[in-house]
Design a protein around this motif. Structure first.
Motif, PDB file in Angstrom:
ATOM      1  N   GLY A   1      43.153  45.559  42.832  1.00 39.82           N
ATOM      2  CA  GLY A   1      43.779  46.761  42.312  1.00 39.82           C
ATOM      3  C   GLY A   1      45.225  46.483  41.957  1.00 39.82           C
ATOM      4  O   GLY A   1      45.742  45.378  42.143  1.00 39.82           O
ATOM      5  N   ALA A   2      45.886  47.490  41.420  1.00 37.02           N
ATOM      6  CA  ALA A   2      47.303  47.351  41.065  1.00 37.02           C
ATOM      7  C   ALA A   2      47.902  48.739  40.997  1.00 37.02           C
ATOM      8  O   ALA A   2      47.251  49.702  40.575  1.00 37.02           O
ATOM      9  CB  ALA A   2      47.460  46.637  39.722  1.00 37.02           C
ATOM     10  N   PRO A   3      49.150  48.898  41.453  1.00 35.60           N
ATOM     11  CA  PRO A   3      49.803  50.205  41.346  1.00 35.60           C
ATOM     12  C   PRO A   3      49.873  50.669  39.897  1.00 35.60           C
ATOM     13  O   PRO A   3      49.823  49.876  38.957  1.00 35.60           O
ATOM     14  CB  PRO A   3      51.195  49.940  41.927  1.00 35.60           C
ATOM     15  CG  PRO A   3      51.026  48.738  42.796  1.00 35.60           C
ATOM     16  CD  PRO A   3      49.992  47.899  42.126  1.00 35.60           C
TER      17      PRO A   3
ATOM     18  N   TYR B   1      46.621  51.990  44.646  1.00 38.14           N
ATOM     19  CA  TYR B   1      46.295  50.757  43.926  1.00 38.14           C
ATOM     20  C   TYR B   1      45.325  50.988  42.771  1.00 38.14           C
ATOM     21  O   TYR B   1      44.777  50.038  42.222  1.00 38.14           O
ATOM     22  CB  TYR B   1      45.716  49.718  44.905  1.00 38.14           C
ATOM     23  CG  TYR B   1      46.757  49.180  45.858  1.00 38.14           C
ATOM     24  CD1 TYR B   1      47.395  47.976  45.614  1.00 38.14           C
ATOM     25  CD2 TYR B   1      47.121  49.904  46.989  1.00 38.14           C
ATOM     26  CE1 TYR B   1      48.351  47.482  46.487  1.00 38.14           C
ATOM     27  CE2 TYR B   1      48.090  49.418  47.859  1.00 38.14           C
ATOM     28  CZ  TYR B   1      48.701  48.220  47.598  1.00 38.14           C
ATOM     29  OH  TYR B   1      49.666  47.737  48.448  1.00 38.14           O
ATOM     30  N   GLY B   2      45.135  52.248  42.414  1.00 37.93           N
ATOM     31  CA  GLY B   2      44.292  52.551  41.269  1.00 37.93           C
ATOM     32  C   GLY B   2      42.826  52.260  41.483  1.00 37.93           C
ATOM     33  O   GLY B   2      42.090  52.010  40.520  1.00 37.93           O
TER      34      GLY B   2
ATOM     35  N   THR C   1      51.120  48.843  36.424  1.00 38.39           N
ATOM     36  CA  THR C   1      51.075  47.373  36.513  1.00 38.39           C
ATOM     37  C   THR C   1      49.646  46.870  36.364  1.00 38.39           C
ATOM     38  O   THR C   1      49.257  45.902  37.018  1.00 38.39           O
ATOM     39  CB  THR C   1      51.673  46.902  37.841  1.00 38.39           C
ATOM     40  OG1 THR C   1      50.908  47.467  38.920  1.00 38.39           O
ATOM     41  CG2 THR C   1      53.126  47.309  37.981  1.00 38.39           C
ATOM     42  N   GLU C   2      48.873  47.552  35.519  1.00 41.30           N
ATOM     43  CA  GLU C   2      47.469  47.193  35.361  1.00 41.30           C
ATOM     44  C   GLU C   2      47.283  45.760  34.877  1.00 41.30           C
ATOM     45  O   GLU C   2      46.262  45.118  35.129  1.00 41.30           O
ATOM     46  CB  GLU C   2      46.770  48.156  34.390  1.00 41.30           C
ATOM     47  CG  GLU C   2      46.426  49.516  34.979  1.00 41.30           C
ATOM     48  CD  GLU C   2      47.650  50.418  35.081  1.00 41.30           C
ATOM     49  OE1 GLU C   2      48.730  50.032  34.590  1.00 41.30           O
ATOM     50  OE2 GLU C   2      47.540  51.512  35.675  1.00 41.30           O
ATOM     51  N   SER C   3      48.236  45.230  34.191  1.00 45.56           N
ATOM     52  CA  SER C   3      48.101  43.868  33.673  1.00 45.56           C
ATOM     53  C   SER C   3      48.043  42.832  34.789  1.00 45.56           C
ATOM     54  O   SER C   3      47.543  41.725  34.602  1.00 45.56           O
ATOM     55  CB  SER C   3      49.276  43.545  32.733  1.00 45.56           C
ATOM     56  OG  SER C   3      50.514  43.662  33.427  1.00 45.56           O
ATOM     57  N   ALA C   4      48.577  43.193  35.962  1.00 42.77           N
ATOM     58  CA  ALA C   4      48.555  42.266  37.100  1.00 42.77           C
ATOM     59  C   ALA C   4      47.264  42.329  37.893  1.00 42.77           C
ATOM     60  O   ALA C   4      47.097  41.597  38.858  1.00 42.77           O
ATOM     61  CB  ALA C   4      49.743  42.560  38.016  1.00 42.77           C
ATOM     62  N   ARG C   5      46.388  43.206  37.497  1.00 47.96           N
ATOM     63  CA  ARG C   5      45.139  43.374  38.235  1.00 47.96           C
ATOM     64  C   ARG C   5      44.262  42.125  38.093  1.00 47.96           C
ATOM     65  O   ARG C   5      44.125  41.557  37.005  1.00 47.96           O
ATOM     66  CB  ARG C   5      44.400  44.600  37.694  1.00 47.96           C
ATOM     67  CG  ARG C   5      43.161  44.983  38.495  1.00 47.96           C
ATOM     68  CD  ARG C   5      42.354  46.050  37.744  1.00 47.96           C
ATOM     69  NE  ARG C   5      43.151  47.242  37.526  1.00 47.96           N
ATOM     70  CZ  ARG C   5      43.169  48.283  38.343  1.00 47.96           C
ATOM     71  NH1 ARG C   5      42.431  48.260  39.449  1.00 47.96           N
ATOM     72  NH2 ARG C   5      43.910  49.331  38.068  1.00 47.96           N
ATOM     73  N   LEU C   6      43.660  41.678  39.203  1.00 50.64           N
ATOM     74  CA  LEU C   6      42.746  40.540  39.183  1.00 50.64           C
ATOM     75  C   LEU C   6      41.412  40.962  38.570  1.00 50.64           C
ATOM     76  O   LEU C   6      40.816  41.956  38.992  1.00 50.64           O
ATOM     77  CB  LEU C   6      42.537  40.014  40.606  1.00 50.64           C
ATOM     78  CG  LEU C   6      41.755  38.713  40.756  1.00 50.64           C
ATOM     79  CD1 LEU C   6      42.478  37.571  40.064  1.00 50.64           C
ATOM     80  CD2 LEU C   6      41.571  38.378  42.246  1.00 50.64           C
ATOM     81  N   ARG C   7      40.949  40.222  37.571  1.00 45.22           N
ATOM     82  CA  ARG C   7      39.736  40.586  36.843  1.00 45.22           C
ATOM     83  C   ARG C   7      38.576  39.699  37.289  1.00 45.22           C
ATOM     84  O   ARG C   7      38.558  38.499  37.005  1.00 45.22           O
ATOM     85  CB  ARG C   7      39.949  40.417  35.339  1.00 45.22           C
ATOM     86  CG  ARG C   7      41.156  41.153  34.789  1.00 45.22           C
ATOM     87  CD  ARG C   7      40.945  42.647  34.784  1.00 45.22           C
ATOM     88  NE  ARG C   7      42.115  43.336  34.218  1.00 45.22           N
ATOM     89  CZ  ARG C   7      42.197  44.650  34.074  1.00 45.22           C
ATOM     90  NH1 ARG C   7      41.182  45.413  34.465  1.00 45.22           N
ATOM     91  NH2 ARG C   7      43.283  45.213  33.561  1.00 45.22           N
TER      92      ARG C   7
END
Length: 594
Positions: A134-136, A65-66, A139-145
């Motif tokens: 995190g995000a695989p 999940y990075g 798909t970093e754009s889907a990461r919750l900020r």
């Protein structure tokens, strides 16, 4: 009247903290969390502190999940195991604000069972919550900020007094910006969701923070979370203690709570198996935690810090108001003790012999407590980090018989020396008994003022003896049973403390030794020991008065011709010499007869 006015102040000091506005966050999958906990239990059932395999497993769950995992290594002495190398694992979701929210769970267990609920459930939930931020790869754009930095902390040594949490709160480079902590411990059991707020000092999390947690839990379950009762909270304020990992953070002024599904008593490790985990309970606690983190992320600045209070659900009683009531309860005793002193002065009753008798008892108990501390320095008692000892460990239930016997023998020698000057050798007058009561009560009054200056909440353990033992001078001519009953009733505060540990920690009759162990490892501060000496000396003098074994310290003309120690040694030597002469005479007679 002295107590009534503070009680009126307490009634007007009751406050109702307002929770922060709710934030809407993604759903939480309790069933997936249960499967993750079952995997951890299946692959690593024995997760004793310092085990490397569970740490590697935790990293492997977040790596896709990075979320890089940082290791913070430390060591601590665990009673019965010695020094152990351990490591905390930290995954970080960085936000624009430097203020930090910590979500944590310990991944170790006590080694006596699978530890499915304690604490594979908390570790699995921590991983699921971290994956939300995190995000695989790709798909970093889907990461919750988040707006604030969020740390997902997997601690080591949590089952043995919160060693990892204590190290993080005191030494981690990431500790400086931490403003709030949510600890997950045993979150998949059958019990109702519960919030723990006790610390290592008489303080709890900020009221707004606590009410936010309670409101989010009520939104998920339909009712407010369970909490410690008022008496339990008073005991924890008077004798700060907690086995949960929010405690070290509260010591450092950081708002922290533990969410759990277990009660006061320690769960049975042997029956803590994966098949007893409840997915619905994991869903409830997971959603509550997500909701709280999201809420704090929007308004963390309003829920920081710690304070003292009694938590009554939706309302709190401020700590200063509780302290005011406890101190006001002390005033009638002080007024009566001072009046008793004035009465002795008006009647010209000398107090010096009674005070010297109290001094002898003080010296005896100082000798006993000093021996206990010396034995600890010599390694006779368990050694470890200054953290609570696990009630399920063998150390908590093992009484070192040889060391305790040696301590008892040396204490007996001290008692033989002391009693020589305190044995009644004549009829004691009523005035001398009154002086004995006055001296003991005055010393206990001085002790109560020292307790007020140190921790006013601890008066809950002292007040029963102060008020009950005021009746002893009035019962001088009462039957022995009545006098002994009043004397015993004065121990209600100590019984309350011992009963609290015996019940909630499953210690039973091992509770007195467990409290001694807490002092041996340094969790209980040294200042408690001088206070204990003063109280025991006063108790000893009042017990002698109640049982008609009291005598004031003798005048110079009444002292034996030699000191007590010299008399005891001389008596022992004379007895040995007499036995040798008797044996020699018998040998001579046998020679003549032959």
């Amino acid at each position: 009247m002295l107590v009534g006015l503070p009680l009126l102040v307490v009634a007007f000091s009751v406050a109702r903290p307002t929770p922060l506005p709710r934030a809407f966050i993604p759903e939480f999958d309790g069933q997936a969390t249960k499967r993750l906990a079952e995997e951890l239990v299946s692959d690593h059932p024995n997760r004793m502190p310092g085990a490397l395999a569970p740490a590697d497993w935790f990293r492997s769950q977040l790596e896709p999940y990075g979320l890089p995992v940082r290791s913070e290594r430390f060591s601590a002495v665990i009673p019965g195991r010695g020094r152990v190398e351990m490591q905390n694992l930290v995954a970080e979701a960085v936000g624009p604000s430097p203020r930090t929210i910590v979500v944590m769970a310990h991944r170790d267990n006590d080694g006596l069972g699978q530890g499915a609920n304690s604490n594979a459930s908390g570790t699995a939930m921590l991983i699921q919550l971290a994956r939300t931020y995190g995000a695989p790869t790709g798909t970093e754009s889907a990461r919750l900020r988040p707006n604030h930095t969020i740390l997902f902390l997997s601690t080591d040594g949590g089952a043995f007094g919160g060693l990892g949490a204590a190290w993080f709160a005191a030494h981690s480079p990431l500790r400086h910006d931490v403003a709030a902590v949510i600890n997950l411990d045993s979150v998949g059991g059958d019990g109702r969701m519960r919030v723990e707020i006790a610390g290592d000092i008489p303080r709890g999390p900020a009221g707004t923070f606590l009410e936010t947690v309670a409101a989010r839990a009520a939104a998920e379950t339909g009712r407010r979370p369970a909490r410690p009762g008022v008496v339990r909270q008073l005991v924890d304020l008077g004798f700060p203690f907690s086995l949960f990992e929010q405690a070290p953070f509260l010591t450092h002024g950081i708002a922290a709570v533990t969410l759990t599904t277990v009660g006061d008593s320690t769960p049975d490790s042997a029956n803590d198996t994966a098949n007893k985990l409840r997915a619905d309970r994991l869903t409830q606690v997971g959603r509550t935690t997500q909701d709280v983190v999201g809420t704090l992320d929007q308004g963390l600045e309003f829920a920081q810090g710690t304070s003292s209070y009694l938590y009554l659900g939706a309302r709190v009683i401020r700590g200063w108001a509780v302290e005011l009531v406890l101190i006001s309860c002390l005033l009638p005793f002080l007024a009566t003790a001072i009046d008793l002193f004035a009465r002795c002065r008006r009647r010209r009753i000398p107090l010096a012999p009674a005070l010297r008798g109290y001094r002898s008892r003080l010296a005896f108990w100082a000798w006993v407590i000093g021996l206990f501390e010396l034995f600890g320095l010599l390694g006779a008692w368990p050694e470890g980090a200054p953290r609570p000892i696990s009630p399920t460990s063998s150390v908590a239930h093992h009484w070192p018989a040889k060391a305790l016997f040696a301590l008892g023998v040396l204490a007996l020698l001290g008692w033989l020396v002391t009693r020589e000057r305190l044995i009644p050798r004549r009829e004691i007058t009523a005035e001398e008994e009154l002086a004995g009561h006055t001296a003991a009560l005055l010393c206990l009054g001085a002790l109560s003022l020292l307790v007020v200056a140190t921790n006013p909440f601890a008066l809950i353990f002292l007040l029963p003896s102060l008020h009950v033992w005021l009746w002893l001078p009035q019962l001088r001519s009462a039957p022995l049973a009545a006098r002994f009953g009043v004397l015993a009733l004065g121990f209600a505060g100590i019984v309350l403390l011992l009963g609290s540990f015996a019940g909630r920690s499953g210690l039973g009759w091992d509770a007195p030794w467990y409290l001694a162990e807490l002092r041996a490892v340094g969790y209980v501060p040294f200042i408690v020991m001088p206070f204990l000496v003063v109280w025991l000396a006063g108790t000893g003098q009042l017990a002698a008065l109640a049982t008609r074994r009291y005598a004031p310290y003798p005048a110079a003309s009444e002292l034996p011709p030699s000191g007590p120690l010299r008399r005891i040694l001389r008596s022992m030597l004379s007895s040995a010499h007499g036995r040798r002469r008797a044996r020699a005479s018998e040998g001579a007679l046998e020679a003549l007869e032959s």
